[in-house]
Design a protein around this motif. Structure first.
Motif, PDB file in Angstrom:
ATOM      1  N   HIS A  20       0.805  -1.224   0.000  1.00 57.99           N
ATOM      2  CA  HIS A  20       0.000   0.000   0.000  1.00 57.99           C
ATOM      3  C   HIS A  20       0.841   1.279   0.000  1.00 57.99           C
ATOM      4  CE1 HIS A  20       0.546   0.817   4.362  1.00 57.99           C
ATOM      5  NE2 HIS A  20       0.270  -0.455   4.611  1.00 57.99           N
ATOM      6  N   VAL A 264      -4.329  11.601   8.811  1.00 61.60           N
ATOM      7  CA  VAL A 264      -4.770  11.335  10.173  1.00 61.60           C
ATOM      8  C   VAL A 264      -4.513   9.873  10.514  1.00 61.60           C
ATOM      9  CG1 VAL A 264      -6.748  11.405  11.741  1.00 61.60           C
ATOM     10  CG2 VAL A 264      -6.632  13.029   9.845  1.00 61.60           C
ATOM     11  N   GLY A 283      -9.893   4.296   6.432  1.00 64.56           N
ATOM     12  CA  GLY A 283     -10.269   2.940   6.765  1.00 64.56           C
ATOM     13  C   GLY A 283      -9.128   2.298   7.512  1.00 64.56           C
ATOM     14  N   GLY A 290      -6.568   4.881   9.456  1.00 65.70           N
ATOM     15  CA  GLY A 290      -6.025   6.112   8.900  1.00 65.70           C
ATOM     16  C   GLY A 290      -7.109   6.845   8.143  1.00 65.70           C
ATOM     17  N   LYS A 292      -7.970  10.903   5.813  1.00 65.07           N
ATOM     18  CA  LYS A 292      -7.409  12.127   5.213  1.00 65.07           C
ATOM     19  C   LYS A 292      -8.417  13.250   5.327  1.00 65.07           C
ATOM     20  CE  LYS A 292      -4.750   9.969   1.643  1.00 65.07           C
ATOM     21  NZ  LYS A 292      -5.149   9.357   0.401  1.00 65.07           N
TER      22      LYS A 292
HETATM   23  P1  AMP Z   1      -1.729   4.580   9.726  1.00 71.05           P
HETATM   24  O1  AMP Z   1      -2.444   5.410  10.718  1.00 71.05           O
HETATM   25  O2  AMP Z   1      -1.414   5.318   8.463  1.00 71.05           O
HETATM   26  O3  AMP Z   1      -0.582   3.865  10.341  1.00 71.05           O
HETATM   27  O4  AMP Z   1      -2.752   3.464   9.260  1.00 71.05           O
HETATM   28  C1  AMP Z   1      -3.376   2.579  10.140  1.00 71.05           C
HETATM   29  C2  AMP Z   1      -4.080   1.505   9.330  1.00 71.05           C
HETATM   30  O5  AMP Z   1      -5.110   2.087   8.557  1.00 71.05           O
HETATM   31  C3  AMP Z   1      -3.167   0.791   8.353  1.00 71.05           C
HETATM   32  O6  AMP Z   1      -3.525  -0.563   8.325  1.00 71.05           O
HETATM   33  C4  AMP Z   1      -3.442   1.457   7.038  1.00 71.05           C
HETATM   34  O7  AMP Z   1      -3.257   0.556   5.977  1.00 71.05           O
HETATM   35  C5  AMP Z   1      -4.888   1.877   7.171  1.00 71.05           C
HETATM   36  N1  AMP Z   1      -5.120   3.159   6.487  1.00 71.05           N
HETATM   37  C6  AMP Z   1      -4.405   4.299   6.665  1.00 71.05           C
HETATM   38  N2  AMP Z   1      -4.869   5.291   5.887  1.00 71.05           N
HETATM   39  C7  AMP Z   1      -5.902   4.783   5.181  1.00 71.05           C
HETATM   40  C8  AMP Z   1      -6.787   5.300   4.180  1.00 71.05           C
HETATM   41  N3  AMP Z   1      -6.734   6.579   3.773  1.00 71.05           N
HETATM   42  N4  AMP Z   1      -7.725   4.451   3.683  1.00 71.05           N
HETATM   43  C9  AMP Z   1      -7.822   3.175   4.099  1.00 71.05           C
HETATM   44  N5  AMP Z   1      -7.008   2.615   5.038  1.00 71.05           N
HETATM   45  C10 AMP Z   1      -6.063   3.391   5.581  1.00 71.05           C
END
Ligand code: AMP
Length: 312
Positions: A20, A264, A283, A290, A292
């Motif tokens: 990703h 976020v 999602g 996470g 946006k």
């Molecule tokens: P992060 O806060 O970026 O570390 O993400 C936490 C989890 O949410 C990870 O498993 C990411 O793959 C997922 N994630 C982060 N951003 C997104 C997004 N915009 N849409 C879907 N999944 C997300």
């Protein structure tokens, strides 16, 4: 499922491995780990890793991967790790693969592969790849590959701390340890910090906000510059706010001037935050999601939604 995956890998001479966008330890760990397993087991195959590799995290991995451009004139098998939906696959060229295999541990929203190995109860995509290796004698791995997968598991479980850790996680880790990897050296790669990072912690502790069980910090582009960290690293400090009884949900919000939005990261011990994340272009997992924001003006609404979740 294992048999189908291995048969598919054996059927192709060209294999491109994706993960990703905004890659974390598990995204890189599963990508490099999968690369290593295929390369070690089938040295004659042409294997590629795809996506953006400008992240500082890349330096934590020692698998000697092939960054060359994929020649899609050949029939290419794509293997996509740790990616819930096709919009989040890093490198749109995945569409040029003849077939795709999806290996993921997120809540299932989009089964885009011809084979979909999806298990949202697994701690990490790296755990799924490790299990595939562990349960199939035909598959080989090098110590560098095992180290990559170990970093992925450790990254997504915070050293076997989160509740996504179970028997299967330790079994996977055990199989990796049997290759002779030095886990103390691996923990140093992840957790040793420099004084600059301590300054970021200080900044966060001095400036974070809290509101009805929700704690959060905001890093503007100016803050990032002053602190001397990249925007990709803005979320890395989210757990500075974890483990506090009063804070049920905690967040990191980081300005991304390149994309004109705010990234976020949302974390919780008890509340499934992924549905709220979905409302904000995001999602992920129940306790780690996470999102946006197109504008920082949307932040109060997000905080209200999270407070509502706590009070429901
Ligand atoms: P992060 O806060 O970026 O570390 O993400 C936490 C989890 O949410 C990870 O498993 C990411 O793959 C997922 N994630 C982060 N951003 C997104 C997004 N915009 N849409 C879907 N999944 C997300």
């Amino acid at each position: 499922m294992d048999k189908e995956i291995i048969e598919k890998i054996e059927a192709y001479d060209y294999i491109a491995i994706y993960r990703h966008v905004n890659p974390d330890f598990d995204a890189f760990g599963s990508q490099f780990g999968m690369y290593d397993i295929i390369k070690t087991t089938y040295p004659d195959k042409k294997i590629y890793v795809c996506g953006d590799f400008s992240s500082e995290l890349v330096g934590k991995y020692t698998v000697a991967v092939n960054y060359n451009e994929v020649d899609y004139n050949n029939a290419v098998l794509g293997i996509v790790l740790d990616t819930a939906n096709r919009e989040r696959i890093d490198d749109e060229n995945y569409q040029r693969c003849k077939e795709l295999i999806k290996i993921d541990h997120h809540i299932v929203v989009d089964s885009y592969g011809v084979i979909n190995y999806e298990d949202s109860t697994a701690s990490s995509a790296s755990q799924l790849v490790s299990r595939l290796y562990k349960d199939n004698d035909v598959l080989k791995i090098s110590q560098d590959g095992a180290a990559a997968l170990y970093l992925g598991i450790v990254g997504d479980t915070a050293r076997f701390l989160y509740q996504n850790t179970d028997v299967r996680t330790f079994e996977a880790a055990s199989a990796l340890l049997k290759t002779g990897i030095d886990i103390v050296e691996l923990y140093n790669r992840i957790y040793l910090k420099n004084a600059k990072e301590l300054e970021v912690n200080k900044f966060i502790l001095n400036n974070y906000k809290f509101d009805g069980g929700v704690a959060y910090y905001v890093l503007t582009n100016d803050d990032l510059k002053k602190l001397g960290i990249s925007r990709e690293r803005g979320s890395d400090f989210v757990n500075v706010l974890s483990g506090v009884i009063e804070y049920k949900i905690w967040l990191a919000i980081t300005e991304n001037v390149a994309d004109n939005n705010w990234r976020v990261s949302i974390r919780s011990r008890d509340f499934a935050v992924n549905e709220v994340a979905k409302k904000y272009n995001g999602g992920g997992h129940a306790l780690a999601s996470g999102a946006k924001l197109n504008s920082i003006e949307m932040l109060p609404k997000l905080i209200e939604d999270l407070k509502e979740l706590i009070n429901e």
